[in-house]
Design an enzyme around this catalytic site. Sequence first.
Site, PDB file in Angstrom:
ATOM      1  N   TYR A  56       0.841  -1.248  -0.447  1.00 29.27           N
ATOM      2  CA  TYR A  56      -0.058   0.093   0.334  1.00 29.27           C
ATOM      3  C   TYR A  56       0.454   1.966  -0.017  1.00 29.27           C
ATOM      4  CZ  TYR A  56      -3.672  -3.400   1.270  1.00 29.27           C
ATOM      5  OH  TYR A  56      -4.298  -4.831   2.005  1.00 29.27           O
ATOM      6  N   HIS A 140       0.624 -11.988   1.183  1.00 29.38           N
ATOM      7  CA  HIS A 140      -0.358 -11.171  -0.019  1.00 29.38           C
ATOM      8  C   HIS A 140      -0.051 -11.791  -0.422  1.00 29.38           C
ATOM      9  CE1 HIS A 140      -1.316  -6.709   0.027  1.00 29.38           C
ATOM     10  NE2 HIS A 140      -1.755  -7.275  -0.490  1.00 29.38           N
TER      11      HIS A 140
END
Length: 337
Positions: A56, A140
């Site tokens: 992010y 992830h």
Amino acid sequence: MRHGKIRNTGVDLTELGFGASALGNLYRTTPVEDALAAVDAAWAAGIRYFDTAPHYGLGLSEIRLGAALRSRPRSEYVISSKVGRLLVPNEHPRGTDPEGFVVRDDLRRQWDFSRDGVMRSMESTLERTGLDRLDIVYLHDPDDHWRQAAEEAMPALAALRDQGVIGAIGAGMNQAAMPARFLRETAADVVMLAGRYTLLDQSALDDVLPAAEEHGKSVVAVGAFNSGLLSHDQPAEGMKYDYEAAPAPMVARASAIAQVCAAHGTTLPAAAIAFPRTHPSIINVTLGMRSAAQVARNTALHGRPVPDGLWDDLRAQGLIRSDVPTAKGHGRSARCL
């Protein structure tokens, strides 16, 4: 705010979580003062679960979230981050990150689900956040890396969990089939499931939710609005569904669900937030939040009563699957705030 514990662990989550992808300038710039105000507002509302990732904003989300939480009592909140994408120097920067975050691309992402990659990623996350530990660590998006993720990364995380370094471990993905494998075949405690158990998509009933029930594990639901189509009282053409323009039949279905919601005295976004929690294995719904205003809206929606009869009517009209569990107060959110 009510809490739910990740099964077989000591990790306790508020049933509404703060997703920090927007703190990394997802799609547009989030001023630093807005980012800090959003975390302050979430804290004031009783939210104590915060999720971030190196992906992010090429680390920006972790930096900002760590700064916002650093003065809070560490024992009073749960923070998760992710491994699998190492941030390494970018030898050929072009100016802006090409993966949807409005940040400089001086770094780039490098897939790595090796044991060494896991350790390096976690160490870097702790440096960026300034925190002394992580409570939950997810693999992830290991969609194309099952073998290394299952055989190297997950055992590495399991060893850290068993040593008490991490409270819980799991995987976060936009599909349901592979998270089910992580629950069945690895030491994962929890999966973060994006968009696969919502008012418009209940495909998780085919695999990951039965796996969680069978093995006594837990699920955190994200993507409850399916990229935006469920985020407004009245869906409209041009809104997003799963990151793309919503097809007309999906808009029509969302509109039909909205009408049933209105008949029950609630709204489509309030029902969208409440729906995942109708399943006993889903202990938390985490929403992306960019500003104090978004926090206020989401917590207000979370606090609105959603009667159990709504789910019965949606089943009866074929708007959700007939095998969606019958909620006995589990999906009602009136007592949460």
